[in-house]
Motif scaffolding. Structure first.
Motif, PDB file in Angstrom:
ATOM      1  N   ASN A 106       0.502  -0.922  -0.074  1.00 24.90           N
ATOM      2  CA  ASN A 106      -0.304   0.392   0.238  1.00 24.90           C
ATOM      3  C   ASN A 106       1.071   0.977   0.188  1.00 24.90           C
ATOM      4  O   ASN A 106       0.774   2.140  -0.955  1.00 24.90           O
ATOM      5  N   ALA A 107       1.739   1.359   0.628  1.00 20.64           N
ATOM      6  CA  ALA A 107       2.606   2.478   0.841  1.00 20.64           C
ATOM      7  C   ALA A 107       3.747   2.963  -0.828  1.00 20.64           C
ATOM      8  O   ALA A 107       3.675   4.068  -0.963  1.00 20.64           O
ATOM      9  N   ILE A 108       3.934   1.642  -1.205  1.00  9.69           N
ATOM     10  CA  ILE A 108       4.616   1.415  -2.676  1.00  9.69           C
ATOM     11  C   ILE A 108       3.619   2.492  -3.501  1.00  9.69           C
ATOM     12  O   ILE A 108       3.762   2.905  -3.889  1.00  9.69           O
ATOM     13  N   LEU A 109       2.472   1.682  -3.695  1.00  7.77           N
ATOM     14  CA  LEU A 109       1.461   2.956  -4.172  1.00  7.77           C
ATOM     15  C   LEU A 109       1.604   4.252  -4.544  1.00  7.77           C
ATOM     16  O   LEU A 109       0.532   4.958  -4.642  1.00  7.77           O
ATOM     17  N   VAL A 110       1.227   4.350  -2.875  1.00  8.06           N
ATOM     18  CA  VAL A 110       0.803   5.109  -2.823  1.00  8.06           C
ATOM     19  C   VAL A 110       1.814   6.373  -2.891  1.00  8.06           C
ATOM     20  O   VAL A 110       1.567   7.472  -2.998  1.00  8.06           O
ATOM     21  N   LEU A 111       2.895   5.849  -2.938  1.00  7.41           N
ATOM     22  CA  LEU A 111       4.473   6.417  -3.730  1.00  7.41           C
ATOM     23  C   LEU A 111       4.353   6.957  -4.681  1.00  7.41           C
ATOM     24  O   LEU A 111       4.514   7.982  -5.823  1.00  7.41           O
ATOM     25  N   VAL A 112       3.903   5.893  -5.795  1.00  2.00           N
ATOM     26  CA  VAL A 112       4.358   6.218  -7.049  1.00  2.00           C
ATOM     27  C   VAL A 112       2.335   6.512  -7.591  1.00  2.00           C
ATOM     28  O   VAL A 112       3.140   7.686  -8.541  1.00  2.00           O
TER      29      VAL A 112
END
Length: 392
Positions: free
Chosen positions: A8-14
């Motif tokens: 989820n954190a990676i998706l938010v950053l992207v």
């Protein structure tokens, strides 16, 4: 450790990266994924939807643009009147601020032995004249040589020159004003000793008053001798004059050129050294009067406006000339241009636009364009606009 929070954190950053750094590409992708109804509105040549904008048709008008500068006032003339001989002052002094006429006595010196020297020179002249006459008669009778006669004539001329020098020395005892003006400081005090070169008085002339300013080298070609000058003093008083001098050499430190103008000052109310703001009449130019909100910046940070040309947006750089409460005067555009006044910040170079023509930019007061110094010919549409404005 559970992998879901990390994903989820990676998706938010992207997502944040795409929104901040790749916004144009993301919007383009979303545009390509538009619904069939939206795709039907796209321009056939590019496949990109036209952006609705509002624009106004502007025609260039003559505008008189003066050269603005700041400077100070100076006396038209300033002379330090000094003594040409040595002597004691025997005249009453004139106070500072006194008005004097040309030839008026400023300082009178004690003659001393000068009258006696003049009388002696005159006596010697009379004697030399008799000797020269006698020598001439004797020469005619053959009783005197030519050399002796020439010597007598030379003595006569020397005596005559001595009389002239004594008279000139006496004339120097009276120091007078070289022109009509005002005494800047008190004249030499009674009883003071003036030597040759000693200061008797300082006389200035304030009518006309001189207006002095400095013009940058980028504007100097627009300033001509004889041009009208409007000046405003720090007190708010306004005067008119004409340019009388334009320097041909620049100041070594500032690279500016000195200009001088003269304005009437019969009552001497304008003093030397006052700050003055001048605008010098210069050749006019053609400019467009547009709302200030129409201006924008391109990707290189250059100031300009966006034009609607053949259904697409084009950036046009402009030169800012003048600002008014109703709008701005801009140069550098074609004679007639369709200027986007709403939506110019949402289009880029070459973007297709759907133009809606308006008379005034929304949010701006619907006022007539301020009349330039030189009237511009009106079209039928302009006449109708002026009639509507008068009716309102």
């Amino acid at each position: 450790m559970r992998p879901v929070p990390i994903l989820n954190a990676i998706l938010v950053l992207v997502a944040l990266y795409l929104l901040v750094f790749e916004r144009d590409r993301l919007m383009g992708y979303l545009g390509d994924a538009a619904t069939p109804a939206e795709q039907a509105q796209q321009v056939e040549e590019t496949g990109t939807p036209a952006v609705p904008v509002q624009a106004m048709v502007s025609t260039a008008q003559p505008l008189d643009q003066g050269v603005l500068t700041r400077g100070q006032t100076e006396a038209a003339r300033r002379v330090e009147v000094r003594s040409e001989t040595t002597g004691k002052v025997i005249s009453e002094p004139l106070g500072k601020g006194a008005q004097v006429e040309k030839g008026q006595l400023l300082c009178k010196l004690d003659p001393g032995t000068r009258p006696a020297a003049l009388a002696e020179a005159q006596a010697r002249l009379a004697e030399a004249r008799l000797n020269a006459t006698a020598a001439e008669k004797l020469k005619e009778g053959g009783y005197r040589s030519e050399t002796s006669t020439a010597s007598a004539q030379s003595a006569l001329e020397a005596a005559s020159a001595a009389v002239g020098a004594a008279q000139t020395e006496l004339a120097r005892l009276e120091i007078t004003a070289p022109f009509a003006g005002m005494i800047e400081e008190d004249t030499a005090e009674l009883g003071s000793l003036l030597s040759a070169g000693g200061l008797c008085a300082t006389v200035i002339q304030l009518d006309p008053i001189k207006l002095v300013g400095y013009i940058p080298e980028t504007e100097i070609d627009r300033v001509k001798t004889g041009a009208m000058v409007g000046a405003r003093l720090a007190t708010g008083r306004e005067v008119m004059g004409k340019v009388t001098f334009v320097s041909q050499s620049a100041d070594a430190a500032t690279r500016t050129f000195r200009i001088e103008a003269k304005a009437p000052n019969g009552d001497h109310s304008i003093r030397e050294g006052q700050t003055v703001e001048m605008i010098i009449a210069a050749d006019g130019t053609k400019a467009h009067f547009l709302p200030a909100s129409a201006m924008t910046l391109n990707d290189q940070g250059k100031l300009g406006v966006r034009l609607a040309v053949d259904g697409v947006a084009r950036f046009a750089p402009v030169d800012f000339l003048r600002d008014t409460p109703e709008g701005v005067w801009l140069a550098g555009l074609p004679e007639s241009a369709t200027v986007i006044v709403v939506g110019q910040d949402y289009v880029t170079e070459g973007s297709p636009v759907a133009v809606t023509l308006v008379e005034h930019a929304p949010g701006d007061a619907a006022q007539d364009t301020p009349a330039p110094m030189t009237p511009a010919p009106q079209t039928d549409g302009d006449a109708a606009d002026a009639t509507d404005g008068a009716a309102q």
